[in-house]
Design an enzyme around this catalytic site. Structure first.
Site, PDB file in Angstrom:
ATOM      1  N   HIS A 117       8.566   9.289   1.601  1.00 59.61           N
ATOM      2  CA  HIS A 117       7.928   7.978   1.390  1.00 59.61           C
ATOM      3  C   HIS A 117       8.491   6.984   2.407  1.00 59.61           C
ATOM      4  CE1 HIS A 117       6.795   4.170  -0.440  1.00 59.61           C
ATOM      5  NE2 HIS A 117       5.886   4.849  -1.118  1.00 59.61           N
ATOM      6  N   GLY A 137       0.908   2.782  -5.950  1.00 54.11           N
ATOM      7  CA  GLY A 137       2.164   2.177  -6.374  1.00 54.11           C
ATOM      8  C   GLY A 137       1.937   1.171  -7.484  1.00 54.11           C
ATOM      9  N   GLY A 138       1.854  -0.099  -7.111  1.00 52.91           N
ATOM     10  CA  GLY A 138       1.791  -1.188  -8.088  1.00 52.91           C
ATOM     11  C   GLY A 138       0.741  -1.003  -9.172  1.00 52.91           C
ATOM     12  N   GLU A 178      -0.099   6.940   4.216  1.00 51.39           N
ATOM     13  CA  GLU A 178       0.197   5.603   3.711  1.00 51.39           C
ATOM     14  C   GLU A 178       0.623   4.707   4.868  1.00 51.39           C
ATOM     15  OE1 GLU A 178       1.308   5.726  -0.716  1.00 51.39           O
ATOM     16  OE2 GLU A 178       3.133   6.105   0.405  1.00 51.39           O
ATOM     17  N   SER A 222      -1.930  -0.100  -1.339  1.00 52.24           N
ATOM     18  CA  SER A 222      -2.711  -1.156  -1.990  1.00 52.24           C
ATOM     19  C   SER A 222      -4.022  -0.676  -2.597  1.00 52.24           C
ATOM     20  CB  SER A 222      -2.948  -2.319  -1.019  1.00 52.24           C
ATOM     21  OG  SER A 222      -1.723  -2.946  -0.688  1.00 52.24           O
ATOM     22  N   GLU A 275       9.399   4.038   2.192  1.00 51.71           N
ATOM     23  CA  GLU A 275      10.561   3.258   1.750  1.00 51.71           C
ATOM     24  C   GLU A 275      11.843   4.069   1.932  1.00 51.71           C
ATOM     25  OE1 GLU A 275       9.076   2.122  -2.112  1.00 51.71           O
ATOM     26  OE2 GLU A 275       7.637   0.779  -1.153  1.00 51.71           O
ATOM     27  N   ASN A 319       3.025   6.319  -8.243  1.00 54.71           N
ATOM     28  CA  ASN A 319       4.435   6.270  -7.837  1.00 54.71           C
ATOM     29  C   ASN A 319       5.031   5.018  -8.468  1.00 54.71           C
ATOM     30  OD1 ASN A 319       6.889   6.065  -6.581  1.00 54.71           O
ATOM     31  ND2 ASN A 319       6.067   5.598  -4.549  1.00 54.71           N
ATOM     32  N   TRP A 320       5.840   5.223  -9.491  1.00 49.23           N
ATOM     33  CA  TRP A 320       6.381   4.069 -10.232  1.00 49.23           C
ATOM     34  C   TRP A 320       7.556   3.426  -9.506  1.00 49.23           C
ATOM     35  CZ3 TRP A 320       6.370   4.559 -16.327  1.00 49.23           C
ATOM     36  CH2 TRP A 320       5.041   4.613 -16.764  1.00 49.23           C
ATOM     37  N   LYS A 321       8.033   4.057  -8.457  1.00 53.44           N
ATOM     38  CA  LYS A 321       9.185   3.520  -7.712  1.00 53.44           C
ATOM     39  C   LYS A 321      10.329   3.202  -8.691  1.00 53.44           C
ATOM     40  CE  LYS A 321       5.932   1.783  -4.330  1.00 53.44           C
ATOM     41  NZ  LYS A 321       5.758   0.983  -3.135  1.00 53.44           N
ATOM     42  N   GLY A 355       1.951  -2.241  -0.815  1.00 48.50           N
ATOM     43  CA  GLY A 355       2.380  -3.405  -1.582  1.00 48.50           C
ATOM     44  C   GLY A 355       1.950  -4.738  -1.000  1.00 48.50           C
TER      45      GLY A 355
HETATM   46  C1  PEP Z   1       3.266   3.455  -2.434  1.00 49.31           C
HETATM   47  O1  PEP Z   1       4.339   2.884  -2.329  1.00 49.31           O
HETATM   48  O2  PEP Z   1       3.211   4.693  -2.393  1.00 49.31           O
HETATM   49  C2  PEP Z   1       2.076   2.636  -2.607  1.00 49.31           C
HETATM   50  C3  PEP Z   1       0.932   3.144  -2.255  1.00 49.31           C
HETATM   51  O3  PEP Z   1       2.250   1.379  -3.116  1.00 49.31           O
HETATM   52  P1  PEP Z   1       1.111   0.272  -3.408  1.00 49.31           P
HETATM   53  O4  PEP Z   1      -0.039   0.997  -4.082  1.00 49.31           O
HETATM   54  O5  PEP Z   1       1.773  -0.698  -4.328  1.00 49.31           O
HETATM   55  O6  PEP Z   1       0.710  -0.291  -2.106  1.00 49.31           O
END
Ligand code: PEP
Length: 251
Positions: free
Chosen positions: A93, A230-231, A164, A209, A95, A10-12, A170
């Site tokens: 999600h 994500g990251g 999640e 994470s 967010e 997920n590149w956000k 994050g």
């Molecule tokens: C996400 O936002 O879906 C996510 C899992 O982010 P991260 O891996 O950066 O925690």
């Protein structure tokens, strides 16, 4: 595990056109791991380019509107995503739930719209830290599943659930493997209750994470069918290490 593992990036709100070089590297790397299903949800602006370029990638959106078209300035519909080459969309999600006030009913309407447009859906659920501390994590996730999952005939085959925990996104913090196992078992039970036998084959991803250092341990947990990342999905180097943790390379 019901299917080959699914690793989704997920590149956000990250990625200019220059980031297509990372996508191409991920695509080439994914080819070496045919036992792993690899997806990326880039920002809307890159969906078409990535879908055109990717040979070994499933490309998706990060959200869609519940209506197919209309006076909804700034929104993108499921048929538009499909038209741009997407094959899936992430809905619910945390967010979006937190920053855009998305309720379970809104998430379910988006999931319905996505399936109607021919897309697969990744439905995200997860508790906040306060909810976990209060011993309510499973109840919260249960309510989210109950309210957010699409219920149409055959929908189970189009659905992936991503667990999640909000406090793990994050932050570099992850739940214990026991907590992940307990939550994924609870989600599986709920899927079976909703979809009957069809619920057995729904993938349940862990997200929060995930990185090259913890992927092996998290992906080995019972009922973890992959990861939403994500990251660590933003560079081919780190993302492909997670893909490699999900399945061996074949040359
Ligand atoms: C996400 O936002 O879906 C996510 C899992 O982010 P991260 O891996 O950066 O925690």
């Amino acid at each position: 595990m019901p299917h080959r593992p699914y690793i989704v990036g997920n590149w956000k709100m990250n990625g200019l056109r220059a980031a297509m070089s990372e996508a191409r590297s991920i695509d080439r790397g994914a080819q070496r791991h045919p036992g792993v299903r690899v997806g990326i949800a880039p920002p809307f602006t890159l969906v078409h380019a990535m879908a055109e370029t990717g040979q070994n990638l499933f490309v998706g959106g990060q959200d869609c509107h519940a209506q197919p078209s209309g006076a909804f300035t700034g929104e993108v519909s499921a048929p538009m995503l499909k038209d741009a080459g997407a094959v899936f969309v992430i809905v619910g999600h945390s967010e979006r739930r937190a920053m855009h006030g998305e309720s379970d009913a809104m998430v379910q309407a988006k999931a319905d719209a996505a399936i109607a447009a021919g897309l697969d859906v990744i439905v995200c659920v997860g508790e906040t830290e306060a909810e976990r501390d209060a011993g309510r994590a499973e109840a919260v996730v249960d309510a989210q599943l109950e309210g957010s999952l699409p219920r149409g005939e055959g929908d189970a085959a189009r659905v992936t659930v991503a667990y999640e925990p909000v406090w793990a996104i994050g932050t570099g913090r992850v739940p214990s493997v026991d907590d992940v196992a307990a939550m994924h078992a609870a989600i599986r039970a709920h899927l079976l209750a909703i979809y009957g036998d069809g619920g057995a084959a729904v993938r349940i991803l862990y997200g929060g994470s995930v990185n090259a250092g913890n992927a092996n341990e998290l992906l080995a947990v019972a009922e973890v069918g992959g990861a939403l990342v994500g990251g660590a999905s933003l560079t081919a180097d780190s993302f492909l290490q997670i893909v490699a943790a999900a399945g061996p390379a074949e040359d």
